[in-house]
Design a protein around this motif. Structure first.
Motif, PDB file in Angstrom:
ATOM      1  N   SER A 119       1.025  -1.053   0.237  1.00 15.33           N
ATOM      2  CA  SER A 119      -0.125  -0.403   0.176  1.00 15.33           C
ATOM      3  C   SER A 119       0.693   1.095   0.210  1.00 15.33           C
ATOM      4  O   SER A 119       0.533   2.108  -0.278  1.00 15.33           O
ATOM      5  CB  SER A 119      -0.888   0.208   1.105  1.00 15.33           C
ATOM      6  OG  SER A 119      -1.967   1.083   1.502  1.00 15.33           O
ATOM      7  N   LEU A 126      -4.202   2.505   1.556  1.00 14.98           N
ATOM      8  CA  LEU A 126      -5.202   1.521   2.426  1.00 14.98           C
ATOM      9  C   LEU A 126      -4.124   1.371   3.452  1.00 14.98           C
ATOM     10  O   LEU A 126      -3.014   0.721   2.899  1.00 14.98           O
ATOM     11  CB  LEU A 126      -6.092  -0.016   2.073  1.00 14.98           C
ATOM     12  CG  LEU A 126      -7.256   1.018   0.351  1.00 14.98           C
ATOM     13  CD1 LEU A 126      -6.964  -0.192  -0.041  1.00 14.98           C
ATOM     14  CD2 LEU A 126      -8.337   1.000   1.314  1.00 14.98           C
ATOM     15  N   GLU A 436     -14.090  -0.878  -2.127  1.00 15.42           N
ATOM     16  CA  GLU A 436     -12.843  -1.158  -1.596  1.00 15.42           C
ATOM     17  C   GLU A 436     -12.248  -1.378  -2.061  1.00 15.42           C
ATOM     18  O   GLU A 436     -11.011  -1.063  -3.062  1.00 15.42           O
ATOM     19  CB  GLU A 436     -13.005  -2.000  -0.146  1.00 15.42           C
ATOM     20  CG  GLU A 436     -12.145  -1.997   0.370  1.00 15.42           C
ATOM     21  CD  GLU A 436     -12.186  -0.778   1.915  1.00 15.42           C
ATOM     22  OE1 GLU A 436     -11.036  -0.880   2.010  1.00 15.42           O
ATOM     23  OE2 GLU A 436     -13.551  -0.135   1.447  1.00 15.42           O
ATOM     24  N   SER A 439     -10.806   1.286  -4.698  1.00 23.80           N
ATOM     25  CA  SER A 439      -9.607   1.897  -4.350  1.00 23.80           C
ATOM     26  C   SER A 439      -8.842   1.174  -4.368  1.00 23.80           C
ATOM     27  O   SER A 439      -7.817   2.196  -4.024  1.00 23.80           O
ATOM     28  CB  SER A 439     -10.088   2.231  -2.837  1.00 23.80           C
ATOM     29  OG  SER A 439      -9.810   3.372  -1.759  1.00 23.80           O
ATOM     30  N   SER A 447     -12.032   4.143   1.797  1.00 23.27           N
ATOM     31  CA  SER A 447     -12.097   3.075   2.896  1.00 23.27           C
ATOM     32  C   SER A 447     -13.901   3.456   2.725  1.00 23.27           C
ATOM     33  O   SER A 447     -13.147   4.343   3.973  1.00 23.27           O
ATOM     34  CB  SER A 447     -11.451   2.907   4.099  1.00 23.27           C
ATOM     35  OG  SER A 447     -11.400   1.265   4.151  1.00 23.27           O
ATOM     36  N   THR A 451     -10.930  -2.967   4.179  1.00 17.27           N
ATOM     37  CA  THR A 451      -9.744  -2.646   4.880  1.00 17.27           C
ATOM     38  C   THR A 451      -9.331  -2.739   6.085  1.00 17.27           C
ATOM     39  O   THR A 451      -9.619  -1.942   7.021  1.00 17.27           O
ATOM     40  CB  THR A 451      -9.011  -2.037   4.233  1.00 17.27           C
ATOM     41  OG1 THR A 451      -9.672  -2.336   2.583  1.00 17.27           O
ATOM     42  CG2 THR A 451      -7.124  -3.342   4.106  1.00 17.27           C
TER      43      THR A 451
END
Length: 517
Positions: A119, A126, A436, A439, A447, A451
């Motif tokens: 990430s 996230l 999600e 994203s 979010s 997550t």
């Protein structure tokens, strides 16, 4: 001309590849040691020194070893496919080593540590880290990963004094456009522009009311369109018009391609306004902001100023794939979340730090739609051309470019649908799953609560792979994996076919010399 057997040829080509990988590992190893500088200001963080010193040292040693072993091939000019292999090997190695501090300091299991590392490097945002428990070194490490990941490992490597160069490496990492003809100078200009954004952003955040530490972290996350924050509430923690006003231009600058940014710096406004992405952004963002304000925010937030601020900020954050947020989405209606999903799928500019399908591809598909209608209204013998502006040049889109773009969009959307189905199979609702995964694959970071550290492994790894594919582009990863497999079979299969040493860059050989008697 020297003729090498196939094994010797592959050994020579992969020597150049591994030499380049070694350069990347050395540079990222030095970067991994950067959080150690914070110990001077925060001595209590010294207990975590080994968590950063060990992976940093190992990366430098591994990189130096590769560079020394294959130093004879360090000046090799590499093809686009070989550049893809370098990017794939470098990113996977760096991501695995970057997970080390999260496992050591935060006691995260391997899967969660890799998720956080992916990430960070893919500038998604996230997170599975409890920010209330994270110390300054971990918080800075997260922001630093996003800052470096936004620039790209290939750009960092080519801007260094040593190491290979060539458009093949930068193209493999999504940096096909060059600011100037010289590849290495172009990479350095990208870093200068990028670092300039960060310095200006840090000062602006500090003036707006952030602490110096928060200002540095959020400037890194904003210009990289990464979205990591030092606060669980993200930008909403401050509830400040001034801080939001600083964030908006930084997110938009990170969304622009570096070529467009270069024209901005040089005052060439005509080329900026001709850019299809800029025109699309100028139309979509006001429309999206207005739609969010009238159909979602006005009924949720009673104050007019708050409604306008939320509508504008969330629309910009979603489309630039930054992932900063000022509010939660639990009380939003279906229209608001659906619009954010569409903006996240569209994504940011090509050759920028942003993710998504990319605005240029959507702009071009829009042009193609009307072009196709026009074509059907003309005589069959008529010839139509589709011109678009790329930098200072007016180019014409050909069938090969359209086909390539169509394949990429299909792969993106097919992966998105598959990912949504995986999240649904893990027990999440369709709306939450669609939001999600949009994203994750768009490297956004917004979010709705899916997550989390306790999410099922299938959902966790699906999002991890989506972030990786969304950052490096699907075809680069797929083609690089296929090349590694094919070359491995050719090398270990013991084939004795002969190839030209320059076969990687020449498609044909000439045989026009007279035969000897």
């Amino acid at each position: 001309m020297t003729i090498l057997r196939e094994r010797e040829y592959l050994r020579h080509r992969y020597a150049g590849i591994l030499s380049a990988v070694g350069t990347v590992l050395m540079l990222t190893g030095l970067m991994t040691a950067t959080p150690l500088l914070m110990i001077a200001a925060r001595p209590e963080e010294a207990v975590h020194a080994w968590a950063f010193g060990m992976p940093a040292g190992l990366l430098v040693l591994l990189g130096a070893g590769l560079c020394w072993c294959f130093r004879s091939a360090s000046d090799t000019t590499l093809t686009v496919q070989e550049g893809g292999v370098i990017v794939l090997m470098s990113w996977v190695t760096v991501i695995l080593f970057s997970a080390w501090p999260f496992m050591s300091v935060m006691d995260l299991p391997f899967s969660l540590a890799v998720f956080e590392s992916v990430s960070g490097w893919t500038t998604t945002g996230l997170s599975v880290v409890d920010l209330t428990e994270a110390g300054p070194m971990i918080l800075f490490w997260r922001s630093l990963m996003q800052f470096a990941g936004g620039a790209g490992l290939a750009v960092i490597m080519m801007s260094a004094i040593v190491g290979p160069t060539g458009v093949g490496i930068s193209s493999a990492e999504g940096r096909s456009d060059q600011l100037v003809p010289q590849v290495r100078r172009s990479a350095r200009l990208v870093l200068i522009i990028y670092s300039g954004y960060a310095v200006i952003g840090t000062l602006a955040y500090w003036i707006a009311g952030m602490s110096p530490f928060d200002a540095v972290n959020h400037a890194f996350a904003a210009v990289s369109t990464g979205g990591f924050s030092t606060r669980p509430e993200s930008i909403g923690h401050w509830n400040s018009t001034a801080i939001e006003a600083v964030s908006l231009p930084l997110m938009l600058l990170g969304n622009l391609s570096f070529v467009t940014a270069w024209f901005l710096w040089r005052g060439k406004w005509r080329f900026v306004t001709r850019n299809g992405e800029v025109r699309m952004l100028a139309v979509l963002l006001p429309l999206s902001t207005g739609a969010l304000f009238f159909l979602t925010c006005r009924t949720i937030y009673p104050h007019l100023e708050k409604s306008i601020r939320v509508a504008m900020f969330e629309a910009v954050s979603a489309m630039t794939t930054t992932g900063f947020s000022t509010v939660g989405y639990g009380n939003w209606n279906a229209f608001g979340t659906a619009l954010l999903i569409v903006l996240m799928l569209i994504g940011g500019g090509t050759c920028s730090t942003a993710g998504g399908i990319k605005q240029f591809r959507i702009y071009l598909m829009w042009r193609l739609f009307f072009w196709e209608i026009h074509r059907h209204l003309l005589p069959r013998t008529a010839i139509l051309e589709l011109p678009v502006w790329e930098g200072t040049q007016r180019v014409f889109v050909d069938d090969a470019g359209i086909r390539h773009m169509g394949v990429l969009i299909f792969a993106y959307l097919a992966t998105y649908v598959l990912g949504v189905m995986i999240l649904c199979a893990c027990g999440y609702g369709l709306g939450d799953s669609a939001f999600e995964f949009a994203s994750a694959i768009g490297t956004v970071g917004l979010s709705v609560g899916v997550t989390a550290p306790h999410m099922p492994d299938a959902a966790l790894w699906a999002e991890t792979l989506a972030m990786f594919l969304g950052r490096l582009e699907f075809m680069v990863v797929i083609v690089s994996l296929l090349k590694l497999g094919r070359d491995g079979r050719r090398y270990w299969g013991g084939s004795s076919r002969k190839v030209d040493q320059d076969a990687g860059s020449k498609a044909h050989r000439r045989h026009d010399a007279p035969a000897k008697p």
